[in-house]
Design a protein around this motif. Structure first.
Motif, PDB file in Angstrom:
ATOM      1  N   THR A 191      59.159  27.580  33.068  1.00 61.45           N
ATOM      2  CA  THR A 191      58.042  27.485  33.991  1.00 61.45           C
ATOM      3  C   THR A 191      58.153  26.142  34.715  1.00 61.45           C
ATOM      4  N   ARG A 192      57.119  25.745  35.449  1.00 54.36           N
ATOM      5  CA  ARG A 192      57.242  24.555  36.302  1.00 54.36           C
ATOM      6  C   ARG A 192      56.099  23.584  36.072  1.00 54.36           C
ATOM      7  N   ARG A 193      56.464  22.329  35.873  1.00 53.64           N
ATOM      8  CA  ARG A 193      55.514  21.226  35.786  1.00 53.64           C
ATOM      9  C   ARG A 193      54.323  21.567  34.901  1.00 53.64           C
ATOM     10  N   ASN A 194      54.613  21.915  33.662  1.00 51.57           N
ATOM     11  CA  ASN A 194      53.546  22.209  32.706  1.00 51.57           C
ATOM     12  C   ASN A 194      52.861  20.901  32.331  1.00 51.57           C
ATOM     13  N   CYS A 195      51.661  20.732  32.831  1.00 49.97           N
ATOM     14  CA  CYS A 195      50.981  19.433  32.725  1.00 49.97           C
ATOM     15  C   CYS A 195      50.090  19.412  31.496  1.00 49.97           C
ATOM     16  N   ALA A 196      48.836  19.804  31.617  1.00 47.21           N
ATOM     17  CA  ALA A 196      47.963  19.839  30.450  1.00 47.21           C
ATOM     18  C   ALA A 196      47.702  21.297  30.078  1.00 47.21           C
ATOM     19  N   GLY A 197      46.526  21.582  29.574  1.00 53.72           N
ATOM     20  CA  GLY A 197      46.197  22.925  29.114  1.00 53.72           C
ATOM     21  C   GLY A 197      45.032  22.842  28.167  1.00 53.72           C
ATOM     22  N   GLY A 198      45.073  23.641  27.111  1.00 52.95           N
ATOM     23  CA  GLY A 198      43.992  23.594  26.133  1.00 52.95           C
ATOM     24  C   GLY A 198      44.193  24.601  25.028  1.00 52.95           C
ATOM     25  N   ALA A 199      43.700  24.253  23.844  1.00 55.86           N
ATOM     26  CA  ALA A 199      43.710  25.175  22.707  1.00 55.86           C
ATOM     27  C   ALA A 199      42.511  26.111  22.809  1.00 55.86           C
ATOM     28  N   THR A 200      42.695  27.372  22.446  1.00 56.31           N
ATOM     29  CA  THR A 200      41.597  28.338  22.476  1.00 56.31           C
ATOM     30  C   THR A 200      40.982  28.489  21.089  1.00 56.31           C
ATOM     31  N   PRO A 201      39.727  28.951  21.016  1.00 62.39           N
ATOM     32  CA  PRO A 201      39.106  29.181  19.703  1.00 62.39           C
ATOM     33  C   PRO A 201      39.809  30.254  18.889  1.00 62.39           C
ATOM     34  N   TRP A 202      40.615  31.100  19.528  1.00 58.15           N
ATOM     35  CA  TRP A 202      41.317  32.150  18.790  1.00 58.15           C
ATOM     36  C   TRP A 202      42.756  31.754  18.449  1.00 58.15           C
ATOM     37  N   GLY A 203      43.105  30.487  18.635  1.00 56.14           N
ATOM     38  CA  GLY A 203      44.358  29.978  18.096  1.00 56.14           C
ATOM     39  C   GLY A 203      45.567  30.078  18.988  1.00 56.14           C
ATOM     40  N   THR A 204      45.387  30.135  20.313  1.00 60.96           N
ATOM     41  CA  THR A 204      46.518  30.126  21.236  1.00 60.96           C
ATOM     42  C   THR A 204      46.482  28.854  22.075  1.00 60.96           C
ATOM     43  N   TRP A 205      47.599  28.586  22.765  1.00 57.99           N
ATOM     44  CA  TRP A 205      47.707  27.421  23.637  1.00 57.99           C
ATOM     45  C   TRP A 205      47.804  27.902  25.077  1.00 57.99           C
ATOM     46  N   LEU A 206      46.930  27.354  25.943  1.00 61.54           N
ATOM     47  CA  LEU A 206      46.964  27.648  27.371  1.00 61.54           C
ATOM     48  C   LEU A 206      47.723  26.522  28.056  1.00 61.54           C
ATOM     49  N   SER A 207      48.872  26.838  28.635  1.00 60.82           N
ATOM     50  CA  SER A 207      49.710  25.847  29.310  1.00 60.82           C
ATOM     51  C   SER A 207      49.586  26.039  30.811  1.00 60.82           C
ATOM     52  N   CYS A 208      49.324  24.935  31.531  1.00 59.02           N
ATOM     53  CA  CYS A 208      48.988  25.006  32.951  1.00 59.02           C
ATOM     54  C   CYS A 208      50.104  24.439  33.822  1.00 59.02           C
TER      55      CYS A 208
END
Length: 482
Positions: free
Chosen positions: A172-189
């Motif tokens: 992917t491209r320029r994965n900067c920040a993101g966030g952990a979800t309450p259901w245990g996955t990682w959101l990569s932006c």
């Protein structure tokens, strides 16, 4: 250097006093106005009924949220460590856990990555996920490069030893920040004008990752979720950016097999602060420090690049596109207060349950959004640091809230500090990486608060190239208690 002044506005309190009930006395007599004939005794008056108490006056609305500091507010002076000269509080310890082009298990150079993935280049946003099976955890970290970005992961056992390293997202491209979800996955932006959000499994493999274009096409920075309201919040790293929310249509089975929010069906909206619609910006900092009501406006053409859509709206209407402007939206974090510890807010319908913190590098502000009462305020800014003896923040970036309630903000540029926000008191410097010329990224606590991971995005690699290094700060038990 020990502290940075962070002055909060004092709560405006008003005291009201109810008026006492008036005493009414009945009188009789020969010329009484009661209408009784002369000489006729007036009827004996019956005891008067007490008047109902005066209604309570309305409670004036609060001008700030009742936020509290965590235990890291009590840290002392910084001292130099023996790891890359990083400054940390006395009594804390630090170690380097990974470097670009290095095998995190053996610590040896691993240029090809044939036997095992080496640690990735330019580490950025990150999070920690517990592993129930053995009591260990995983630290995930984005790679902010294009092309060839993605997400790497370090697997720790229950003793904190690195036992594996692998990728959970590739190409992917320029994965900067993101966030952990309450259901245990990682959101990569992806931080590109046509960027998307990818959902990843912390235990991999990378083939499980999924793109979710319904979360918007824009210069994504961070994404966090509030389970109770079935809502995601997303920041946009753009000087003309917006704060978004995605109201999910429901619950589905996520890539971990656990129930998660449906990230493909829902409504994407932008936030508008009252009085600051259509791209307006809160220039007056004193006013921005006071609570303002907000509303949410549907995004136009959510499946197209928002930078293009905004330009078209402005050209067609002669005014800005919907949404209040946030200058360079960076880190996001949702702090959910435990039941029984949710304070009331004067003039608001709901107690303080959950707060979204948003850091903006364009003006070095941190905003706090009260989810349930739709109101926002600036809770950190550089003007509050003047006179403290410390240099002001330079490009606030990632943000994290620890298990004990500590709000920690990262900094890019020359000073490269992690700062602990302390309401109504000076802020505290948690650590500093000397030398500058990099970004301090990816702060993330373990669930028990004993360890804090972070990276120097252009720290020394295995070949001493400025391509990234990742560290672990161990926090004494006295600073982990809520």
């Amino acid at each position: 250097m020990n502290s940075v002044t962070l002055t909060r506005r004092k709560l405006i309190q008003a005291m009201f006093y109810g008026a006492g009930a008036a005493m009414i006395t009945a009188c009789g007599g020969g010329s009484s106005s009661s209408g009784s004939p002369a000489g006729t005794p007036s009827p004996t008056p019956s005891p008067s009924e007490p008047e109902p108490p005066a209604p309570e006056p309305p409670v004036p609305p609060a001008t700030m949220l009742p936020l509290e500091a965590g235990p890291l507010a009590g840290i002392g002076e910084l001292v130099e460590s023996d790891v890359d000269g990083i400054l940390i509080p006395e009594g804390f310890s630090i170690r380097r856990v990974a470097r670009h082009l290095e095998d995190p298990i053996s610590g040896l150079p691993n240029l090809t990555g044939l036997l095992r993935d080496n640690w990735h280049i330019f580490p950025d946003g990150g999070a920690v996920f517990p592993v129930r099976e053995d009591g260990g955890w995983v630290y995930v970290s984005n790679s902010e490069i294009a092309p060839g970005g993605g997400v790497g992961a370090l697997r720790f056992d229950r003793d904190g030893t690195v036992i594996d390293a692998y990728r959970i997202l590739r190409n992917t491209r320029r994965n900067c920040a993101g966030g952990a979800t309450p259901w245990g996955t990682w959101l990569s932006c992806e931080e590109t004008t046509d960027g998307q959000v990818y959902e990843c499994h912390p235990l991999g493999p990378a083939s499980l990752a999924r793109a979710h274009p319904a979360l918007g096409i824009f210069n994504h920075e961070a994404a966090v979720a509030d389970w109770d309201t079935r809502t995601l919040y997303l920041s946009e790293d753009d000087g003309n950016g917006r704060l978004y929310r995605f109201r999910s249509a429901g619950v589905v089975t996520s890539i971990t097999g656990e129930p998660g929010l449906d990230l493909d069906n829902g409504v994407l909206e932008v936030l508008e602060v009252d009085g600051f619609a259509n791209g307006a910006y809160q220039e007056d900092l004193d006013q921005a420090r006071r609570l303002h009501k907000v509303r949410w406006v549907p995004v136009q053409d959510p499946h197209r690049a928002q930078e293009t859509v905004r330009a078209e709206i402005e050209a067609a209407t002669g005014q800005g596109a919907p949404g209040t402007r946030f200058k360079g939206g960076e880190g996001l974090w949702v702090q959910t207060l435990p039941e029984g510890q949710r304070p009331d807010i004067a003039g608001s319908a709901n107690p303080l349950r959950a707060v979204v913190f948003l850091a903006c590098k364009g003006d070095n502000r941190v905003y706090a959004l009260d989810i349930d009462n739709d109101q926002i305020e600036v809770v950190f800014d550089n003007e509050q640091l003047i006179g403290s003896g410390e240099a002001p923040f330079n490009d606030v970036d990632n943000i994290v809230v620890g298990p004990a309630g500590d709000v920690v903000v990262a900094e890019d540029g020359d000073l490269m500090r992690l700062m602990v926000m302390v309401p109504n008191q000076p802020a505290r410097i948690l650590l500093q990486i000397p030398g500058g010329g990099s970004e301090l990224t990816g702060p993330a606590f373990t669930p028990d608060g004993s360890r804090l991971y972070f990276s120097s995005q252009r720290g020394p690699s295995a070949l001493l190239l400025p391509t990234g290094a990742t560290y672990e700060l161990t926090i004494p038990e006295a600073f982990r208690r809520a």
